[in-house]
Design a protein around this motif. Structure first.
Motif, short mmCIF file in Angstrom:
data_model
loop_
_atom_site.label_atom_id
_atom_site.label_comp_id
_atom_site.label_asym_id
_atom_site.label_seq_id
_atom_site.Cartn_x
_atom_site.Cartn_y
_atom_site.Cartn_z
N CYS A 70 25.90 109.43 15.43
CA CYS A 70 24.17 109.73 15.03
C CYS A 70 24.04 107.97 15.07
N TRP A 71 23.06 107.41 15.59
CA TRP A 71 22.04 106.60 15.02
C TRP A 71 21.16 106.26 15.39
N HIS A 73 18.54 105.74 13.18
CA HIS A 73 18.17 107.48 11.82
C HIS A 73 18.23 108.83 12.80
N GLY A 74 18.96 108.68 13.94
CA GLY A 74 19.44 110.03 14.00
C GLY A 74 17.94 110.13 15.75
N GLN A 75 17.95 109.33 16.08
CA GLN A 75 16.92 108.89 17.11
C GLN A 75 18.06 109.28 18.32
N THR A 141 20.16 102.30 22.52
CA THR A 141 20.39 102.39 20.87
C THR A 141 20.00 100.83 20.49
N ASP A 143 20.52 99.87 17.53
CA ASP A 143 21.50 99.73 15.99
C ASP A 143 22.57 98.93 16.03
#
Length: 202
Positions: A70-71, A73-75, A141, A143
């Motif tokens: 997951c990256w 915050h779950g998006q 992402t 992230d």
């Protein structure tokens, strides 16, 4: 499912296979001559303990594996580390494992975008069948922890030279908003799939 193989959500009883899983990933990267980001044993063990991994078994023999990351915050969610043991390839096992990981991701994170980076034609084909489309890295992402995970890849210098905008991998994305996956009926369907995946774990 594929006759002779059991594909399930991995549990603590499968922790003993982690060294073999990591060796299989490393051997595949060497054989293909392409980049696969390495993971430490503790990382893969955590994924198993969190119920974020799919494992394929043939009796007591490890056959294949994949895990969820997951990256943002779950998006964003990635199905990573997809691997099939050499002697079990060519049986459709990779597709079955990827489908199971996709289903598990959709249940746990129904609103997240699923994405992946790959240099493998077979993985691209599987992703396409699941509804992924090729995208530029800007749609993935941002992230920094995700890109940091590419440090162990042999092509990391290519990625950094391009400021994480492109590499030898192809970026692929599945956006649930474009597939009508947010309805209550779809959620029920995927919960049933999870129940089927987990029915033999007790």
């Amino acid at each position: 499912m594929i006759p002779g193989f059991k594909i399930t959500v991995a549990t603590q009883e499968h922790l003993k296979y982690v060294p073999e899983i990591l060796k299989t990933i490393e051997d595949a990267a060497r054989d293909r001559g392409t980049g696969i980001a390495k993971r430490k044993p503790e990382y893969v063990e955590t994924k198993i303990k969190e119920g974020k991994a799919i494992i394929a078994m043939k009796g007591d023999d490890f056959a294949g594996f994949c895990y969820i990351e997951c990256w943002g915050h779950g998006q964003f969610v990635a199905n990573s580390g997809l691997i099939v043991k050499k002697e079990y390839r060519g049986k459709g096992l990779a597709t079955a494992i990827k489908q199971a990981a996709f289903n598990l991701s959709r249940i746990k994170f129904p609103y997240a975008k699923l994405f992946g980076l790959t240099t493998g034609l077979a993985v691209m084909k599987i992703n396409t069948e699941l509804g992924y489309v090729p995208v530029t890295f800007s749609e993935l992402t941002n992230d920094p922890e995700f890109w940091k995970g590419c440090e162990s890849c042999v092509n990391y210098d290519v990625l950094t030279r391009n400021n994480c905008t492109k590499c030898l991998c192809t970026g692929m994305l599945y956006d649930p908003a474009k597939h009508g996956m947010k309805t209550f009926i779809d959620k029920i369907k995927y919960r049933k799939i999870l129940k089927q995946l987990s029915k033999n774990l007790k």
